[in-house]
Design an enzyme around this catalytic site. Sequence first.
Site, PDB file in Angstrom:
ATOM      1  N   LYS A  13      41.482  55.148  36.540  1.00 48.83           N
ATOM      2  CA  LYS A  13      40.771  54.400  35.500  1.00 48.83           C
ATOM      3  C   LYS A  13      39.382  54.989  35.262  1.00 48.83           C
ATOM      4  O   LYS A  13      38.790  55.634  36.146  1.00 48.83           O
ATOM      5  CB  LYS A  13      40.678  52.925  35.894  1.00 48.83           C
ATOM      6  CG  LYS A  13      39.869  52.658  37.152  1.00 48.83           C
ATOM      7  CD  LYS A  13      40.028  51.227  37.653  1.00 48.83           C
ATOM      8  CE  LYS A  13      39.314  50.212  36.781  1.00 48.83           C
ATOM      9  NZ  LYS A  13      39.275  48.871  37.421  1.00 48.83           N
ATOM     10  N   SER A  20      40.615  45.097  34.887  1.00 49.61           N
ATOM     11  CA  SER A  20      40.068  46.206  34.121  1.00 49.61           C
ATOM     12  C   SER A  20      40.867  47.498  34.243  1.00 49.61           C
ATOM     13  O   SER A  20      40.584  48.474  33.554  1.00 49.61           O
ATOM     14  CB  SER A  20      38.626  46.469  34.563  1.00 49.61           C
ATOM     15  OG  SER A  20      38.557  46.763  35.964  1.00 49.61           O
ATOM     16  N   SER A  32      41.854  43.146  39.217  1.00 52.32           N
ATOM     17  CA  SER A  32      41.893  44.274  38.280  1.00 52.32           C
ATOM     18  C   SER A  32      42.955  45.322  38.586  1.00 52.32           C
ATOM     19  O   SER A  32      43.204  46.191  37.764  1.00 52.32           O
ATOM     20  CB  SER A  32      40.521  44.953  38.212  1.00 52.32           C
ATOM     21  OG  SER A  32      39.601  44.111  37.567  1.00 52.32           O
TER      22      SER A  32
END
Length: 566
Positions: free
Chosen positions: A166, A241, A265
Amino acid sequence: MTRSLKPPRRGKRHGSPRPGLSSGFRHLLHNTLSPQLQVDRMRWLDLILRSVRLLFEMLSCLIFGIMYYGNPHSPLPPITNLILLESATALATKIRTRKLTSEEVVKSFIARIKEINPVLNCVVDNRFEEALEDARAADKLIRSGTVDEKKLAETKPFLGVPFSTKDCFAVKGLHQTAGLWIRRNMIAEEDADVVRLMRMAGAIPLCVTNVSELCMWWESANKIFGRTNNPYCTCRIVGGSSGGEACLQSACGAPFGIGSDIGGSIRMPSFFNGIFGHKPTYGIVSNLGQEPVATGEAKEFLVTGPICKYTQDLLPMLRVLAASNAHLLKLSKKVDVRNLRYFYVEDDGGSPLVTPIHSELRAAQRKVVLHLEKAYGIKAKKISLTKLKAALPIYFAKLASVEGAHTFCEELALKKGSVNIWIEAVKWCVRLSRHTLPGILLGLMEKLFTHGKNSESYPKLLTMCADLRSEIKELLGEDGVLLFPSHPTTAPYHSQPIFRAFNFTYTAIINVLLFPSTQCPLGLGTNGLPLGIQVVANHHHDHLCLTVAGELEKAFGGWVCPSEVP
């Protein structure tokens, strides 16, 4: 999820609690009120909050149902290259044994990313050319024969296999924005610890994936790269996220990837995208090299872990990421699922600001319980953890307990001053703000409802957290696992989380309790979206989570490819 959001502050007048805290309200009333008045006031407040939440639910279902009427899904290109369906472990073996070349594998995933990214918008930066050079170097090493297969498997278990991460982890030469506009031009000068460890294991970084603004929200959308679409239904969210990461894995854009988790997340995006995601025990995997930086006790809440389509990749990847701490997790210990004790919780007890668990998710959990009974004669025990109703205020109180943490508005300004959130709110209304609506709302909550450590409820909530942790720890012991909901609903429509802001508590409470947890897919619901469940174990008993995850994969099929496979 946010690293710095503080929970709501109580008002000072007559001890009336301000809205924003969802449960455990009996702890939030002044001692000056009589017990009966406290109970009556508690009931009324609970009823009001529950009614407000229900109204928002109804409005959101109506609004988004109209907006997305007819389910305008953009289907993904079909899978035409079977390399894309292989596990990372299988690819590593085939590369070592020269059944495939690393270059061939890397080219396959590059081509897939180029196919799916116009539809999903999950990859935000890449190093395709450099990855191909790394692949050729891996192939050359294997052809040279200077290191035999056994030694390669031990020292470089993922030699030649591409991976992704990410856009909050540093990958040398790639953007590291964390979804924040002011960081849009920042390029990482060195690798994050976990990226470096994966390189040492022979894996090849391929790209970085989309996140929410400052990794603080559970939909992956920001002002730099836009929003990411769910591969099963492009009008639905991918979570956050680590949403871009989970989306890429599910859509066969990479064999495996790295996520981070401070409130769900890793697990929420893995749930929404129908794959596996593991939140390790606290303090095992390094967080160095990711943004925002966790400080104080938040270093325990924030963990880094693997995201992938197949359980067989979870353990070897976790062993690499844990590095010298791997021995603390007993990853080499063999576990027989028949020798474990199983417990399950159906919901949080009815928090007024959290959506009730959807019937299909309840049914999926019951199928897991039934499977254990039919296959092994094991009767999972249903338990009630009453303190779970206070999960939301407990989570916020624990975040507030972090010493030296910057405020969310300071994080938005890169800790160089603070963003004027009121001005940003006005600018957003006329489409001039460089911040997302969730980011602005969280900043406003921080300003309006900051919950100070001097509040009467604060020490009580911390005590509740410690008591709940001890209760679960004692319950699970050395051989117990807890089956726990991953989320109250399947993937919502884009922007709908604004109306369901506190549904993340099913994953967030596990962070502050510090337990390891694996999100496991359980097939698709009637709406075509993934179902799933969390498997929680005691501290440093990650191997139990992974073992049960493997059993559920065999029993329920695991990941379901969102693309057509001819």
